[in-house]
Design an enzyme around this catalytic site. Sequence first.
Site, mmCIF file in Angstrom:
data_model
loop_
_atom_site.group_PDB
_atom_site.id
_atom_site.type_symbol
_atom_site.label_atom_id
_atom_site.label_comp_id
_atom_site.label_asym_id
_atom_site.label_seq_id
_atom_site.Cartn_x
_atom_site.Cartn_y
_atom_site.Cartn_z
ATOM 1 N NE ARG A 63 -65.113 -85.767 -77.614
ATOM 2 C CZ ARG A 63 -64.046 -84.991 -77.416
ATOM 3 N NH1 ARG A 63 -63.117 -85.370 -76.552
ATOM 4 N NH2 ARG A 63 -63.910 -83.853 -78.042
ATOM 5 C CG HIS A 67 -63.777 -87.547 -82.264
ATOM 6 N ND1 HIS A 67 -63.248 -86.276 -82.172
ATOM 7 C CD2 HIS A 67 -64.992 -87.477 -81.664
ATOM 8 C CE1 HIS A 67 -64.096 -85.472 -81.545
ATOM 9 N NE2 HIS A 67 -65.162 -86.195 -81.217
ATOM 10 C CG ASN A 95 -59.669 -85.429 -82.948
ATOM 11 O OD1 ASN A 95 -60.838 -85.617 -82.616
ATOM 12 N ND2 ASN A 95 -59.227 -85.651 -84.173
ATOM 13 C CG HIS A 192 -72.806 -86.097 -75.937
ATOM 14 N ND1 HIS A 192 -73.061 -84.927 -76.619
ATOM 15 C CD2 HIS A 192 -71.604 -86.533 -76.400
ATOM 16 C CE1 HIS A 192 -72.063 -84.671 -77.453
ATOM 17 N NE2 HIS A 192 -71.172 -85.631 -77.341
#
Length: 321
Positions: A63, A67, A95, A192
């Site tokens: 992740r 990001h 975040n 995910h």
Amino acid sequence: MAALIIQNVFAVMWVINMMMYGVANGLSMNYYMMTCPFAEFIVKNTVNRALQSDPTLAAALVRMHFHDCFVQGCDGSILIDSTKDNTAEKDSPANLSLRGYEIIDAAKDALEKQCPGVVSCSDILAMAARDAVFFAGGPVYDIPKGRKDGRRSKIEDTINLPPPTLNSSELIRMFGQRGFTPQEMVALSGAHTLGTARCSSFKNRLTNFDSTHDMDPSMDTQFAKTLSKTCIAGDSAEQPFDTTRNTFDNDYFNALQRKAGVLFSDQTLFASVQTRGIVNAYAMNQAMFFFNFQQAMVKMGAMDVKEGSNGEVRNTCRVIN
């Protein structure tokens, strides 16, 4: 015989992709071969130790890489700490739930002892995400290296991150603006398969969803009760994306077929005719998902990379030189 031919075709496609995404962006598979030959080994060992202690960190590293890349490109800007004069990306509401920074710090410290000033923090993050996928049971793949670290990290730039409320059409458009096909978008969403989502990211699906529905109609009613129970503990309560939260597999897509996607932006991939076929294909064929995922990750890892004087190799990942 046919299976062997297909396997060879995949292998040739993979090499071509490597060449395309590596050379075109000034990156190279063997970037550190002469300057820091043990770089990959050091990062892999650091990630392995961290995941043995806490398997949930695999999702965190993947992740974090996403990001990072979707804001200013893959330049390690997510790693920079805020100062009194600047609020950095990591302090954006989008975040605040990121974690695993200490793993990148540990790898950087080890690399600085071995070959100071050579390996960028953005490369460490890209390698760590790849290794996290592998140690969680996902595909084995290599990535080109040579990214330089960016010198900008501002909270306002995180507007480029896709929120969990987007529908399939909006996701296709947003990812398309960054050069990704709908299939690549769905493959990346398959990350995910690892980790959890906080109640604050999906509670809007449970009550007052829209003018005609109290609950999101794309969600299974029994699963909605499960999410509601999770949210009793508050906005920070976590719900696993699928039944194997620490294992990289295709169960995420099976969950979407059962209308048990946690986020609206997850379930929309099955609810929409634009992407349902891709979800069904990945749910049926894990090997196909793995292959498409690794291709999409290599492509994502080459987004807007900094080269030469446009970037630097940070001495400390949290601070611009």
